[in-house]
Design a protein around this motif. Structure first.
Motif, short mmCIF file in Angstrom:
data_model
loop_
_atom_site.label_atom_id
_atom_site.label_comp_id
_atom_site.label_asym_id
_atom_site.label_seq_id
_atom_site.Cartn_x
_atom_site.Cartn_y
_atom_site.Cartn_z
N PRO A 196 0.81 -1.22 0.00
CA PRO A 196 0.00 0.00 0.00
C PRO A 196 0.84 1.27 0.00
O PRO A 196 2.01 1.27 0.39
N ASN A 221 -6.63 3.01 1.59
CA ASN A 221 -7.35 2.82 2.85
C ASN A 221 -6.68 1.75 3.72
O ASN A 221 -6.45 0.64 3.25
N PRO A 222 -6.39 2.06 5.00
CA PRO A 222 -5.78 1.06 5.90
C PRO A 222 -6.79 0.18 6.60
O PRO A 222 -6.51 -0.40 7.64
N LEU A 280 -6.34 -3.24 8.42
CA LEU A 280 -5.68 -3.32 9.73
C LEU A 280 -6.66 -3.11 10.89
O LEU A 280 -6.26 -3.13 12.05
N LEU A 309 -8.36 4.62 11.93
CA LEU A 309 -8.95 4.49 10.59
C LEU A 309 -9.89 5.66 10.30
O LEU A 309 -9.87 6.22 9.20
N TRP A 333 -7.88 8.64 9.46
CA TRP A 333 -7.39 8.55 8.08
C TRP A 333 -8.49 8.95 7.11
O TRP A 333 -8.24 9.68 6.14
N ARG A 390 -1.64 11.00 6.68
CA ARG A 390 -2.08 9.64 6.31
C ARG A 390 -0.93 8.64 6.52
O ARG A 390 -1.14 7.53 7.00
N TRP A 418 -0.96 5.42 9.01
CA TRP A 418 -0.61 4.08 8.53
C TRP A 418 0.50 3.47 9.41
O TRP A 418 0.42 2.31 9.83
N LEU A 425 0.11 0.07 11.54
CA LEU A 425 0.97 -1.09 11.29
C LEU A 425 1.73 -1.50 12.55
O LEU A 425 1.93 -2.68 12.83
#
Length: 633
Positions: free
Chosen positions: A508, A513-514, A517, A556, A559, A568, A572, A576
């Motif tokens: 990504p 879009n995360p 996760l 999320l 974001w 952003r 992320w 992560l």
């Protein structure tokens, strides 16, 4: 503020001189129809400004029209692969994962809130009917906002902080979607392998809609199609991702010509397709794709005996040696592409399982970390993957700008001593005579791991893990169940743990879009009930109450409201970090290799590339409409 995406969007379309689309560029496939007056000539079929694909600029060879590609699919449902491979989207990625206008002539965005789309003049659906703003209006007002056709409401990509997007027709070739807050997810969903649909062939579909069709005629069609509700009829006839209705007009490079049920599906070139190459040849180069349904277990053998010209699905790395050997007997070549999954295989503890003892244990991070530390990934890599993969947590790959080494190495060291200590800390101190720990209700600590049984890789790896876990007092039992039952059984809490793939998108960018996760869907096997809650806007399932998961959902949402690249990327990174440190998915190895079998007659298939569903759309971003066949003689 107009974003930098505008420049990319405007560069994606160059005015193409129509005079170059001469009779010489007419595909032979259509010559007879044009001569008989049943089809207009090519210069009248493509838009005034087609999308020009500079094939040579992609490092490939401009091709020629003609030929048929045979391929194998595991079930009739897999005709959806042609929608993924064809990758005709309003906006889409190239192989560098940069976004461009595709079906759209251009687009502008303002603060990621206002999206203005410009249509190509003269663009037509595959049946020759014009693509117009009415197709966008019909989709929005008569389908997406119609409770009978969209009972779940608008997609989450169209709702920001409870606010539905606003749709406007600006002029004959311009539509606009807008929100009062940024919606960075919007364009990504349009470019997805299973895209958000915003345009439907209204002229065709209105015959199935109660608002536009005579009641008696609609009832007659419903009777013919054996459905009880007009909404069921419309949904069936309008399904574009899995194109089962041959009469449904499409914008894809190839259109299905075969009705269900069938064992063979023939996709023919779309006469009105909107792309051309730099020499004025209308794409696609290839005339037909023929998809033959076969048992998934037989596909590797059939592909290795010359029954497929282009095959990637239903073959795996374990088939590589056999397929490579087929090169000696058949005119095929087997390439190896790198899979983009965060982990080739991952163990997904169901934090929403209904078992009252296992649920709190699996929600305890010490247990998840212990189960990860007990695994000897180096041995798995050597024994199962010939040492060709990378031992890693379930996270993004080095090809992603978001990659950090600490994400990949989180809790993957083979450390049975620390694993034992963590399980003791979590309260699993009592053991039976066989060394297996005893649960608080007196049961042996046995984890049933469910798989879809679609690959011997899964059982090979699980058999090794069985030995590793036994050494730390955990018993593992393997159960095979059907893929189709996974979701319902997981949501119902019946699954304690499953083996599946890791993150689907391991490459990504911060613009993507995360959501993978955080709990965002009911098919995320580690938290399906929380995912269902998100998917249903809080009406079903349960909201997460585990602090780390709550933080992921909050990040999320941050974001989704962000309009700044730096913010952003920071979100992320934080997500992560949490995801890998909390071991919500127990990754094994990644950077595994996917065999791609290609007939020697097919040109322009990359020698090496990234292979994955999202965002690559398998072959999609490499533009299969530019693959071509070297004809014999």
């Amino acid at each position: 503020m107009i974003t930098r995406r505008t420049a990319l969007a405007l560069l994606a379309t160059a005015a193409f001189p129509k005079y170059l689309l001469a009779a010489a560029s007419e595909p032979k496939f259509f010559e007879a129809l044009v001569a008989e007056g049943k089809l207009p000539p090519v210069n009248e079929r493509v838009p005034k400004t087609p999308r020009v694909i500079n094939v040579a600029g992609m490092g490939r060879q401009p091709g020629k029209h003609g030929g048929t590609v045979q391929s194998l699919i595991g079930s009739a449902k897999d005709i959806r692969l042609m929608t993924v491979y064809g990758y005709s989207r309003l906006v889409g990625y190239d192989e560098k994962l940069e976004m461009h206008a595709d079906v759209l002539e251009s687009y502008e965005t303002v603060e990621d809130r206002i999206f203005t789309f410009h249509l190509r003049e003269g663009h037509k659906w595959s049946d020759g009917s014009p693509l117009t703003t009415e197709d966008f209006r019909y989709c929005w007002e008569d389908v997406l906002l119609n409770e009978k056709l969209s009972p779940a409401g608008l997609s989450t990509a169209l709702v920001m902080d409870g606010e539905a997007g606003k749709f406007e027709v600006i002029d004959a070739r311009t539509v606009r979607y807008s929100w009062s807050t940024p919606n960075p997810d919007f364009l990504q969903k349009l470019a997805a392998p299973q895209p958000l649909v915003l345009a439907m062939p209204a002229a065709y579909l209105k015959q199935f809609h109660e608002k536009y069709q005579d009641e008696d005629k609609l009832k007659a069609i419903m009777k013919e199609q054996r459905v009880k509700k007009w909404s069921q009829l419309h949904m069936r006839m309008a399904r574009s991702y899995r194109p089962e209705n041959p009469d449904l007009p499409t914008l894809d490079p190839w259109r299905n010509t075969t009705s269900m049920p069938a064992e063979q599906f023939v996709f023919e070139r779309n006469p009105y397709y909107h792309r051309v190459d730099e020499n004025g040849l209308q794409l696609p180069y290839i005339d037909k794709f023929v998809l033959n349904v076969s048992s998934p277990a037989l596909i590797p053998a059939k592909a290795g005996t010359g029954e497929s010209d282009l095959q990637a699905t239903n073959i795996d790395f374990i088939d590589y040696t056999f397929l490579k050997d087929a090169e000696k007997r058949y005119p095929v070549t087997v390439k190896l592409w790198k899979k983009t999954q965060g982990s080739r295989l991952a163990l997904l503890p169901n934090l929403n399982c209904s078992d009252p003892v296992w649920r709190p244990l699996l929600q305890d991070v010490r247990v998840r970390r212990a189960l990860s530390l007990a695994i000897d990934r180096s041995e798995i890599n050597k024994a199962v993957f010939y040492g060709l993969t990378k031992e890693s947590a379930d996270t993004v790959l080095p090809e992603s700008p978001l990659f950090r080494p600490e994400f990949a190495s989180a809790w993957i060291a083979h450390d049975p001593v620390q694993a034992n200590a963590l399980l003791d800390e979590a309260g699993l101190t009592n053991r039976g005579s066989d060394g297996i720990r005893i649960l608080s209700d007196g049961r042996a600590a046995q984890i049933v791991v469910e798989t879809a049984g679609e690959s011997t890789l899964e059982t090979d790896v699980l058999q090794l893990i069985t030995d590793y876990w036994q050494k730390v007092g955990i018993s593992l039992f393997i159960r095979t169940s059907q893929r189709d039952t996974f979701r319902s059984r997981a949501v119902g809490g019946e699954i304690i743990m499953s083996m599946w793939f890791g993150l689907d998108n391991g490459v990504p960018t911060a613009d993507m879009n995360p959501g993978q996760l955080a709990p965002t869907a009911d098919d995320q096997l580690q938290w399906p009930v929380w995912g269902l809650n998100y998917l249903s806007h809080g009406e079903m399932g349960q909201a997460p109450d585990l602090p780390a998961v709550v933080e992921l959902t909050e990040l999320l949402e941050r974001w989704r409201r962000s309009a700044e690249d730096a913010e952003r990327a920071e979100i992320w990174g934080r997500m992560l970090s949490i995801y890998t440190d909390q071991v919500f998915s127990i990754g094994i190895v990644n950077a595994s290799l996917q065999p791609i079998l290609v007939a020697n007659k097919i040109r322009n298939v990359p020698e090496s590339a990234l292979y994955g569903f999202d965002p690559m759309s398998y072959f999609g971003v490499y533009k299969p409409d530019t693959f071509w066949i070297e004809q014999e003689g």
